[in-house]
Design an enzyme around this catalytic site. Structure first.
Site: not given
Ligand code: CAA
Length: 259
Positions: A67, A113, A116, A136
């Protein structure tokens, strides 16, 4: 229909490919994308000519990285609960209950998500580059799009508990061993294998397939999903949630206090 974040393409008379196309944010699911995915899937479901759908992420890196954290990080607990409830109804439950089978072709990160959504699909096939997890709790929140329920349904409570509490990612081989995906393919073969699977399904009776999906789904209760939404919202009231989401945006490790 015109979409800002999706590419919809028919690969053959009866098979539709929907590509999630927000690669710079690793295809993170914001509200607009959730609505568009619903609309595209509903269009496929209502089209009697479409007999299977493949979902894939654009770019080489991600299926869907979760998400959209930047969208929800300032939400109130009520808004958090609503995000979870509405998303579940509009997309995740909708996919699961479609009579047209949906195959998730997991081409990279499927996190939060994103995993999911794959769990709500009827079949999951992963590229050997795929990484899957529900991270999460590392943000101070819990899975809110059905992950606490469907992950346990797919791989059992013990492994689901471990994946959710550690928040660790697993690779495609481990996902196969866990029964989370039914096949692992070389990266460049992923779409071909998804198409082969769709073709095997499409040889069968579409009406019988729709009935089989309903029958299989009928074994699973719905109460846990409501509990998940409520507790997802509850997490938004904590300092840990503010810290976890802020740390993500600031690209640093969070300092959790349990408050
Ligand atoms: N939401 C918003 N932006 C996201 C994102 C997310 N879930 N995942 C990645 N991005 C964005 C980053 O912020 C980054 O944007 P900027 O260039 O503007 O900074 C861009 O995508 C590229 O990501 P990274 O620079 O982080 O890339 P990386 O290769 O270093 O890492 C990754 C990749 C390990 C997937 C890392 O991006 C990450 O950990 N992402 C988040 C994963 C996460 O926590 N997901 C769960 C979300 S919460 C959820 O889903 C709740 C629910 O159940 C309802």
């Amino acid at each position: 229909m015109k979409f800002n974040n999706l590419i919809v393409k028919d690969l053959s008379e009866h098979l539709r490919l929907i590509t999630i196309n927000r690669p710079r944010q690793l295809n993170a699911l914001n509200r607009e994308l959730i609505r568009e995915l619903h609309d595209a899937l509903e269009e496929a479901e209502k089209d009697p000519g479409i007999r299977a759908v493949i979902l894939m992420g654009s770019g080489d890196k991600a299926f869907i990285a979760g998400a959209d954290i930047k969208e929800f990080m300032h939400f109130t607990p009520e808004e958090g609960e609503q995000l979870s409830r509405e998303g579940q109804q509009l997309l995740f439950d909708y996919v699961e209950q479609m009579g047209t089978p949906v195959i998730a072709a997991i081409n990279g990160y499927a996190l939060g998500g994103g995993l999911e959504l794959a769990l709500a699909a009827h079949i999951r096939i992963a590229s050997e580059k795929a990484r899957m997890g529900l991270p999460e709790v590392s943000l101070g929140v819990i899975p809110g799009y059905g992950g606490t329920q469907r992950l346990a349904q797919h791989i059992g409570k013990g492994r689901a508990m471990e994946m959710i509490l550690t928040g660790k990612m697993i690779d495609a081989r481990r996902a196969y061993d866990y029964g989370l995906v039914s096949e692992v393919t070389p990266h460049e073969k992923l779409l071909d294998v998804a198409v082969e699977t769709a073709e095997a399904i499409m040889k069968n009776s579409p009406s019988a397939i729709a009935l089989a999906i309903r029958a299989i789904n009928s074994a699973y209760g719905r109460d846990g999903f409501k509990v998940e939404s409520r507790l997802f919202g509850q997490a938004f009231a904590t300092e840990d949630f503010k810290e976890g989401t802020t740390a993500f945006v600031e690209k640093r490790k969070p300092r959790f206090t349990g408050k």
